[in-house]
Design an enzyme around this catalytic site. Structure first.
Site, mmCIF file in Angstrom:
data_model
loop_
_atom_site.group_PDB
_atom_site.id
_atom_site.type_symbol
_atom_site.label_atom_id
_atom_site.label_comp_id
_atom_site.label_asym_id
_atom_site.label_seq_id
_atom_site.Cartn_x
_atom_site.Cartn_y
_atom_site.Cartn_z
ATOM 1 N N TYR A 155 12.605 -7.106 -1.031
ATOM 2 C CA TYR A 155 13.879 -7.449 -0.389
ATOM 3 C C TYR A 155 14.073 -8.961 -0.291
ATOM 4 O O TYR A 155 15.042 -9.423 0.320
ATOM 5 C CB TYR A 155 13.963 -6.827 1.014
ATOM 6 C CG TYR A 155 14.330 -5.363 1.010
ATOM 7 C CD1 TYR A 155 13.666 -4.459 0.184
ATOM 8 C CD2 TYR A 155 15.329 -4.877 1.839
ATOM 9 C CE1 TYR A 155 13.986 -3.115 0.184
ATOM 10 C CE2 TYR A 155 15.659 -3.529 1.849
ATOM 11 C CZ TYR A 155 14.985 -2.654 1.023
ATOM 12 O OH TYR A 155 15.305 -1.318 1.031
ATOM 13 N N LYS A 189 1.845 -0.072 -5.805
ATOM 14 C CA LYS A 189 1.973 0.337 -7.207
ATOM 15 C C LYS A 189 1.251 -0.744 -7.991
ATOM 16 O O LYS A 189 1.813 -1.407 -8.860
ATOM 17 C CB LYS A 189 3.471 0.437 -7.581
ATOM 18 C CG LYS A 189 3.750 0.958 -8.969
ATOM 19 C CD LYS A 189 3.391 2.417 -9.167
ATOM 20 C CE LYS A 189 3.608 2.821 -10.618
ATOM 21 N NZ LYS A 189 3.028 4.146 -10.942
ATOM 22 N N ASP A 248 3.902 6.711 -6.457
ATOM 23 C CA ASP A 248 4.295 7.987 -7.081
ATOM 24 C C ASP A 248 3.456 9.130 -6.515
ATOM 25 O O ASP A 248 3.975 10.205 -6.179
ATOM 26 C CB ASP A 248 4.215 7.929 -8.616
ATOM 27 C CG ASP A 248 3.056 7.089 -9.123
ATOM 28 O OD1 ASP A 248 2.289 6.559 -8.295
ATOM 29 O OD2 ASP A 248 2.900 6.969 -10.344
ATOM 30 N N ASP A 253 10.884 1.896 2.733
ATOM 31 C CA ASP A 253 12.258 2.377 2.893
ATOM 32 C C ASP A 253 12.428 3.755 2.255
ATOM 33 O O ASP A 253 12.941 4.701 2.857
ATOM 34 C CB ASP A 253 13.204 1.356 2.248
ATOM 35 C CG ASP A 253 14.662 1.688 2.523
ATOM 36 O OD1 ASP A 253 14.940 2.407 3.488
ATOM 37 O OD2 ASP A 253 15.528 1.222 1.758
ATOM 38 N N ASP A 262 12.818 7.820 4.165
ATOM 39 C CA ASP A 262 13.898 8.797 3.953
ATOM 40 C C ASP A 262 13.288 10.152 3.588
ATOM 41 O O ASP A 262 13.730 11.198 4.066
ATOM 42 C CB ASP A 262 14.831 8.355 2.812
ATOM 43 C CG ASP A 262 16.062 7.614 3.344
ATOM 44 O OD1 ASP A 262 15.968 7.006 4.419
ATOM 45 O OD2 ASP A 262 17.116 7.641 2.668
#
Ligand code: ATP
Length: 351
Positions: A136, A186, A219, A243, A247
């Site tokens: 971000y 990752k 993943d 983020d 969700d």
């Protein structure tokens, strides 16, 4: 005790859930001698459309002396999300160094998970999302707009200080909970920033020998949030991964309308910001059926941050009891047909 609270209802369902939740939050405060002195700001996308800015230039100066900030949601169908986000929420998070985004995921008793076989209490973890840098960071640019040779560069920024402070907070949380921490990166593909992240996790872990550390690529973590959400306890992740995963966490625990969050500036002197995880939900905006419970639970996190644990506990108990009662009103996201106001009226009676 009295606290000064800035309230930014924002866009879409933001005003609906804030208007509904605020009286409940105030009731819980009143029950324990905690008074909230509220100042409301009309900073939202309508303002951007009228005046070209989501909030005034001195917005963060205006907010700096408050004890806490409560926000509804930001986002509008007529304006791209990167404009609204960068015009309001991100500057507040970054200016006030709210480097911890704490997002609990709970499957409450009485709420049905879309996953088979899970019952109330089975899913109960908290994500510590890095909140000021990473993917971000406002670093990058675009050249040759609209031409075939157009180029866009977007840089993720990971600093040792930025990673270490969120990782440390997550270890502390793991120590206070069941002693296990999952770090999500990752680093097979992002071989600089995320390998720095892994290195920092290794280093900090030496100070917390009592905390078991699991490392997952994002993943694999996404699959496991669906396959075995009951096994997570504290999860620490970068800004973007945190983020996305929260969700998913909200979805597996029954509804976006139940997930609260805190953007914390743990070291002072700035205020922290509390908001539901969900966005402006344009598909249900203006219909007065948005679930207000994520905002109520964000209010509980606000009280907790102010050290008002009894008021926080009252809010949580009222929400838990309501969800556990099959006769209590529920909004459509939870399979009911109640309006937002019916849910909060019931909560006020419980408090
Ligand atoms: P934004 O662009 O502002 O993030 P969005 O629609 O992309 O908005 P959310 O606002 O998080 O993202 O909504 C995702 C889905 O969850 C939508 O279907 C929305 O109706 C539902 N939802 C979100 N919040 C609530 C809520 N408080 N009550 C009921 N449903 C909700």
């Amino acid at each position: 005790m009295m606290y000064e609270i800035a309230v930014i209802p924002g866009d879409g369902i933001g005003p609906t859930v804030v208007d509904a939740a605020l009286p409940v939050i105030k009731d819980a405060g009143d029950a324990h001698g905690v008074e909230l002195d509220v100042t409301t700001y009309d900073w939202r996308t309508e303002r951007y459309l009228d005046r070209g800015a989501m909030m005034p230039e001195d917005a963060t100066d205006q907010l700096a002396d408050f004890d806490a900030i409560l926000l509804g949601a930001v986002g509008h169908e007529e304006v791209p999300d990167h404009v609204t986000l960068r015009g309001l929420l991100l500057p507040i998070r970054k200016t006030f160094n709210q480097y911890v985004c704490k997002r609990p995921t709970t499957l409450f008793e009485g709420v049905r998970s879309p996953l088979r076989g899970y019952r109330g209490g089975d899913i109960d973890f908290v994500v510590y999302r890095e909140n000021t840098e990473g993917e971000y960071a406002d670093v990058g640019g675009r050249e040759h707009h609209g031409y075939d040779n157009e180029v866009a560069v977007q840089s993720a920024v990971f600093t040792r200080e930025g990673v270490e402070r969120i990782v440390r907070r997550a270890f502390e949380a793991a120590r206070d909970r069941s002693g296990s921490l999952t770090s999500v990166t990752k680093s097979n593909a992002q071989a600089y920033g995320m390998v720095l992240w892994d290195d920092v996790v290794d280093e900090v872990s030496e100070e917390y020998p009592d905390v078991a550390v699991e490392r997952l690529l994002v993943d694999a973590a996404s699959m496991d949030f669906v396959r075995r959400p009951d096994e997570f306890d504290v999860v620490v992740a970068s800004n973007l991964f945190g983020d996305i995963l929260t969700d998913l966490g909200a979805a597996v625990s029954g509804s976006m309308g139940l997930a609260p969050s805190a953007n914390l500036n743990p070291d002072g002197p700035y205020p922290s910001l509390f908001e539901p995880v969900h966005g402006s939900a344009p598909d249900i905006a203006g219909r007065e059926i948005a679930n207000p419970l994520a905002t109520v639970l964000s209010g509980a996190m606000l009280f907790e941050d102010l050290g008002e644990d009894a008021a926080a506990a009252d809010l949580r108990t009222a929400v838990q009891d309501q969800l556990a009662s099959s006769a209590a009103p529920r909004t459509p996201d939870l399979g009911g047909d109640a309006a937002t106001a019916e849910v909060t009226a019931d909560l006020r009676e419980r408090i």
